[in-house]
Design a protein around this motif. Structure first.
Motif, PDB file in Angstrom:
ATOM      1  N   SER B  66       0.832  -1.205   0.000  1.00 37.83           N
ATOM      2  CA  SER B  66       0.000   0.000   0.000  1.00 37.83           C
ATOM      3  C   SER B  66       0.868   1.257   0.000  1.00 37.83           C
ATOM      4  O   SER B  66       0.532   2.258  -0.619  1.00 37.83           O
ATOM      5  CB  SER B  66      -0.932   0.025   1.207  1.00 37.83           C
ATOM      6  N   GLN B 102      -7.660   0.214  -0.906  1.00 41.34           N
ATOM      7  CA  GLN B 102      -7.966  -0.918  -0.049  1.00 41.34           C
ATOM      8  C   GLN B 102      -9.191  -0.530   0.781  1.00 41.34           C
ATOM      9  O   GLN B 102      -9.148   0.447   1.510  1.00 41.34           O
ATOM     10  CB  GLN B 102      -6.754  -1.191   0.852  1.00 41.34           C
ATOM     11  N   ASP B 178      -5.569  -1.552  -5.038  1.00 39.72           N
ATOM     12  CA  ASP B 178      -5.022  -2.102  -3.807  1.00 39.72           C
ATOM     13  C   ASP B 178      -5.986  -3.120  -3.204  1.00 39.72           C
ATOM     14  O   ASP B 178      -6.982  -2.755  -2.602  1.00 39.72           O
ATOM     15  CB  ASP B 178      -4.756  -0.969  -2.806  1.00 39.72           C
ATOM     16  N   GLU B 179      -5.680  -4.378  -3.374  1.00 41.25           N
ATOM     17  CA  GLU B 179      -6.497  -5.481  -2.854  1.00 41.25           C
ATOM     18  C   GLU B 179      -7.981  -5.209  -3.047  1.00 41.25           C
ATOM     19  O   GLU B 179      -8.766  -5.252  -2.100  1.00 41.25           O
ATOM     20  CB  GLU B 179      -6.204  -5.701  -1.370  1.00 41.25           C
TER      21      GLU B 179
HETATM   22 MG   LIG Z   1      -2.188  -2.659   2.048  1.00 44.03          MG
END
Ligand SMILES: [Mg+2]
Ligand SMILES: Nc1ncnc2c1ncn2[C@@H]1O[C@H](COP(=O)(O)OP(=O)(O)OP(=O)(O)O)[C@@H](O)[C@H]1O
Lengths: 263, 294
Positions: B66, B102, B178-179
């Motif tokens: 991140s 995220q 991000d994810e």
């Molecule tokens: Mg992360």
């Protein structure tokens, strides 16, 4: 302040609400007719309505309502104008400073407005300003504290997300910070408005020469029971209208809030 | 700040994204049990992403994925090194990069459509055009009929689609994710993966995708960059030669898929063992990011 869930005006529960209100009025109307002590202290709704009508015709009622509302609005607006920007600054840009001054603010917020009222009278006399100062005082704290909480509670991810799209400072404030903090702000405004109205009547009963609170107080010392009841009814109805307005406004502005119980 | 002065503002390159010797150091404040110290989140990361490429970053929680993405977005400054997009140094956030953070990070007071249009408003696109664009992207992520819903009325997978549509709507050339699929169930996840590939093939964006899941990495990526923690370093880049298109096919069950997955798994397992000793110095609670979604 109770926040009522939305109920359709035609649902069964609404009718139950209404029937209970009707029953209440019927009992109120009949009780004084039983005579005795009740007759002296309770004015039946029919008499109250008559008195209201007279007060309305003479223009007296309108004057008192206008004056009271004027005071409430002036004090409330003044408080909002100061508390909102201050809340944004303390909750957003000056966190450390906020930590330092919070104990002082909390203490001030706890100061009982009634004990301050004599001070306001000494400072401003029995003028409009002393009542407005009182309303200002009771409104500023809930608005300030709730704004600070609202701004501090903004999800940093939302700000991050907006900033990642190159959002400048001004759009960031109006498109993200303000709406994100609005539930807190609204809670503060609602609490402020509720207390403002409540306190206003009290203040007017203590030191005023007009207004709804004064009307109640004046009727009391002159033992004009119907007038006392009439003023009380007007105050209750105004309070209900205020509450309804706030609930409607809340539904309009904060309809996006997740109101499901698991949240 | 060190490093800011000695990196060039522009470089000659064919790559879309160049990550050049990025190091990111956090200054941890003194705690009750520990003195103030420095924590190296990323160390000397070098990476190039070609135009139109789908690059996946994998690595355990806390290895700095991140952080790297924040630097690519321009939301965070590296301690040293620089990021170049089309050869120009990144100095701050801009609409040439779209990011899916995220967590969904949708604006709860905006409807699906208004969320998708956010970047367009910032870009000052006129209202009528905005509407046409948002219609298009809402359709692209399969949310027709949900345009006027608020985020809290959507499922996790739907929110994720909105976040993707929002990032795509202002037409960035690079998409940083991000994810994005971490919070949805396995089935929804697979269909979102299929959909992302379809969108990627349709739009030709350069995508940098972060994930915990090796399987997801292998399924999506042209290449997979494996990061290891303490400090976050780029261990290896694995090329994925699986045929495309991969969606709607049995890519996931092929032998080659399993083989690559195994290889990446081993790379992550055999992280240099010194890092264990590092962990003793670094409290685990701090080594794992607070946003960890294990
Ligand atoms: Mg992360
Ligand atoms: N603002 C910060 N201050 C101090 N340390 C930080 C900060 N942000 C991140 N870190 C540390 O940097 C390391 C990398 O964090 P990062 O969020 O990039 O990890 P990640 O790889 O994305 O993890 P995850 O997979 O859990 O999301 C972590 O050890 C984290 O504790």
């Amino acid at each position: 302040m109770p926040t009522r869930a939305f109920v359709s005006p035609w649902s069964l529960s609404r009718w139950l609400d209404r029937s209970s209100l009707l029953l209440f009025f019927a009992a109120w109307e009949l009780a004084p007719r039983a005579g005795g002590l009740l007759e002296t202290f309770i004015a039946p709704p029919s008499v109250v309505l008559m008195t209201l009508w007279e007060l309305l015709l003479s223009g007296e009622l309108c004057d008192h309502v206008t004056i009271s509302l004027g005071r409430a609005i002036a004090g409330f607006t003044g408080a909002a104008l100061i508390a909102l920007p201050l809340g944004f600054l303390l909750g957003g840009n000056f966190r450390t400073f906020e930590r330092i001054v919070t104990p002082v603010l909390r203490f001030l917020g706890q100061v009982n407005p009634f004990s301050l009222f004599p001070l306001f009278i000494i400072l401003f006399g029995i003028s409009e300003l002393s009542k407005e100062a009182m309303i200002f005082w009771v409104c500023i704290w809930p608005i300030l504290f709730n704004t600070i909480t609202g701004v501090k509670g903004i999800d940093p991810l939302l700000v991050k997300s907006a900033r990642s799209m190159g959002t400048g400072v001004v759009p960031l404030f109006f498109k993200v910070i303000l709406p994100a903090a609005s539930p807190g702000i609204f809670t503060g405004l609602k609490m402020g408005a509720g207390t403002a109205f409540f306190m206003l009547i009290a203040a007017e009963m203590i030191g005023a020469s007009c207004g709804l609170g004064w009307l109640v107080w004046n009727a009391q010392i002159n033992f004009q029971i119907p007038k006392l009841f009439a003023a009380t009814v007007v105050i209750s109805v105004l309070g209900m209208i205020l509450n309804m307005l706030l609930v409607t406004l809340e539904r309009r502005l904060l309809g996006w809030l997740d109101s499901s119980p698991n949240h | 700040m060190a490093g800011v002065v000695d990196v060039p503002q522009q470089i000659q390159t064919d790559a879309k994204i160049v990550v050049k010797a990025i190091t990111s150091v956090f200054h941890l404040k003194k705690t009750r049990t520990e003195p103030a110290r420095e924590f190296i989140a990323l160390k000397e990361i070098n990476l190039e992403v070609k135009k139109g490429e789908f690059l996946v970053l994998v690595g355990p929680s806390g290895c700095g994925k991140s952080t790297l993405l924040d630097i690519l977005t321009g939301l965070a400054q590296p301690t040293s090194g620089a990021v170049y997009i089309d050869g120009n140094k990144v100095t701050g956030p801009a609409l040439d990069r779209g990011i899916v953070l995220q967590g969904y990070a949708l604006f709860p007071w905006r409807t699906v459509r208004q969320n998708v249009e956010f970047g367009l408003e910032i870009k000052k696109v006129p209202k009528r055009e905005r509407r046409a664009i948002s219609d298009n992207f809402i359709h692209l992520v399969g949310l027709d009929g949900f345009a006027d819903r608020f985020p809290h009325e959507l499922s996790g997978g739907m929110k994720q689609r909105v976040a993707i549509a929002r990032a795509l709507a202002y037409d960035p050339e690079v998409l940083l994710m991000d994810e994005p699929f971490a919070a949805v169930d396995a089935q929804t996840r697979e269909s979102l993966q299929d959909e992302l590939l379809r969108i990627w093939e349709a739009t030709g964006k350069t995508i940098l995708f972060v994930t915990h899941s090796i399987e997801e990495a292998v399924f999506l990526g042209d290449r997979v960059a494996v990061l290891t923690p303490n400090p976050g370093t780029l261990r290896e880049i694995v090329k994925i030669d699986l045929p495309r298109p991969r969606h709607n096919s049995d890519t996931r069950s092929s032998a080659e898929f399993g083989w690559i997955r195994r290889k990446i798994w081993e790379l992550l397992q055999n992280a240099p063992h010194e890092s264990r000793h590092h962990l003793n110095a670094v409290p685990v609670a701090e080594a794992i990011s607070p946003t960890a979604s294990l």
